[in-house]
Design an enzyme around this catalytic site. Structure first.
Site, PDB file in Angstrom:
ATOM      1  N   CYS A 168     -14.334  28.877  69.644  1.00  0.00           N
ATOM      2  CA  CYS A 168     -14.510  30.112  68.869  1.00  0.00           C
ATOM      3  C   CYS A 168     -15.995  30.375  68.691  1.00  0.00           C
ATOM      4  CB  CYS A 168     -13.827  29.945  67.507  1.00  0.00           C
ATOM      5  SG  CYS A 168     -13.948  31.390  66.440  1.00  0.00           S
ATOM      6  N   LEU A 169     -16.376  31.639  68.806  1.00  0.00           N
ATOM      7  CA  LEU A 169     -17.775  32.004  68.599  1.00  0.00           C
ATOM      8  C   LEU A 169     -18.228  31.724  67.177  1.00  0.00           C
ATOM      9  CD1 LEU A 169     -17.878  35.351  70.623  1.00  0.00           C
ATOM     10  CD2 LEU A 169     -18.685  33.085  71.340  1.00  0.00           C
ATOM     11  N   GLN A 209     -15.653  38.518  62.242  1.00  0.00           N
ATOM     12  CA  GLN A 209     -16.664  37.630  62.806  1.00  0.00           C
ATOM     13  C   GLN A 209     -18.050  38.271  62.817  1.00  0.00           C
ATOM     14  OE1 GLN A 209     -14.032  36.578  66.361  1.00  0.00           O
ATOM     15  NE2 GLN A 209     -15.291  34.739  66.095  1.00  0.00           N
ATOM     16  N   HIS A 261      -5.295  34.031  68.872  1.00  0.00           N
ATOM     17  CA  HIS A 261      -6.506  33.510  68.235  1.00  0.00           C
ATOM     18  C   HIS A 261      -7.218  34.612  67.447  1.00  0.00           C
ATOM     19  CE1 HIS A 261     -10.299  30.988  68.277  1.00  0.00           C
ATOM     20  NE2 HIS A 261     -10.789  32.193  68.025  1.00  0.00           N
ATOM     21  N   GLU A 262      -7.418  35.764  68.089  1.00  0.00           N
ATOM     22  CA  GLU A 262      -8.154  36.846  67.431  1.00  0.00           C
ATOM     23  C   GLU A 262      -7.371  37.452  66.275  1.00  0.00           C
ATOM     24  OE1 GLU A 262     -11.253  37.030  67.955  1.00  0.00           O
ATOM     25  OE2 GLU A 262     -11.238  35.836  69.772  1.00  0.00           O
ATOM     26  N   GLY A 292     -13.220  36.922  73.289  1.00  0.00           N
ATOM     27  CA  GLY A 292     -12.641  37.727  72.224  1.00  0.00           C
ATOM     28  C   GLY A 292     -13.529  37.704  71.000  1.00  0.00           C
ATOM     29  N   HIS A 304      -7.827  35.648  63.071  1.00  0.00           N
ATOM     30  CA  HIS A 304      -9.053  36.009  62.343  1.00  0.00           C
ATOM     31  C   HIS A 304      -8.798  37.143  61.354  1.00  0.00           C
ATOM     32  CE1 HIS A 304     -12.246  33.613  64.062  1.00  0.00           C
ATOM     33  NE2 HIS A 304     -11.850  33.906  65.297  1.00  0.00           N
TER      34      HIS A 304
END
Length: 158
Positions: free
Chosen positions: A88-89, A51, A130-131, A46, A134
């Site tokens: 997480c990225l 991000q 999660h996304e 994701g 953000h």
């Protein structure tokens, strides 16, 4: 398409609340394509627009069933509970234990700006939650139950 730079924890843009997308434009369409390319290149499941430095309410997700695009998403219902490892990225090389809903019902717009509703369980439910965090300036690190761990050796980092 292009691979965009993924912003990392400490970058102030990750703490900001994103704005809704009022209409589809060429620039937004290119952003979505770039987000998908960036997510796949980084081997993530994701990616949210902040991000990659864009404060728009856009998320892309692929947990193995093909890409999902969520524009202006909102969670309608949650139920159950799942606890597991989450990374997480924007927090490379780390993971933490996080509890999320097992089941999520959400509404979003697709790339044609058509509204749809979907239900998700397991990993997809975790990824949606999660996304969407953000988009409101939150990282999973604030929800970890036992701090951050290093992916390479599992040592505590927090």
């Amino acid at each position: 398409m292009a691979i965009r730079r993924i912003r990392e924890m400490g970058d102030e843009i990750l703490e900001k609340v994103c704005k809704e997308v009022p209409k589809m434009t060429l620039r937004t369409s290119v952003l979505i394509d770039d987000m998908l390319d960036t997510m796949y290149d980084a081997m993530g499941v994701g990616l949210a627009a902040p991000q990659v430095g864009i404060l728009k309410r856009i998320v892309v997700i692929d947990v193995g069933a093909g890409p999902l695009v969520l524009i202006n998403p909102e969670i309608l219902e949650t139920s159950g509970e799942q606890t597991g490892e989450e990374g997480c990225l924007s927090v490379p090389g780390k993971y933490g234990i996080v509890t999320r809903p097992e089941h999520v019902k959400f509404r979003a717009l697709n790339e044609q700006m058509e509204e749809y509703e979907m239900e998700a369980e397991g990993l997809l439910a975790r990824a949606v939650c999660h996304e969407l965090d953000h988009l409101d300036g939150h990282l999973y690190v604030d929800k970890t139950e036992d701090g951050l761990h290093d992916v390479e050796n599992g040592d505590d980092e927090a």
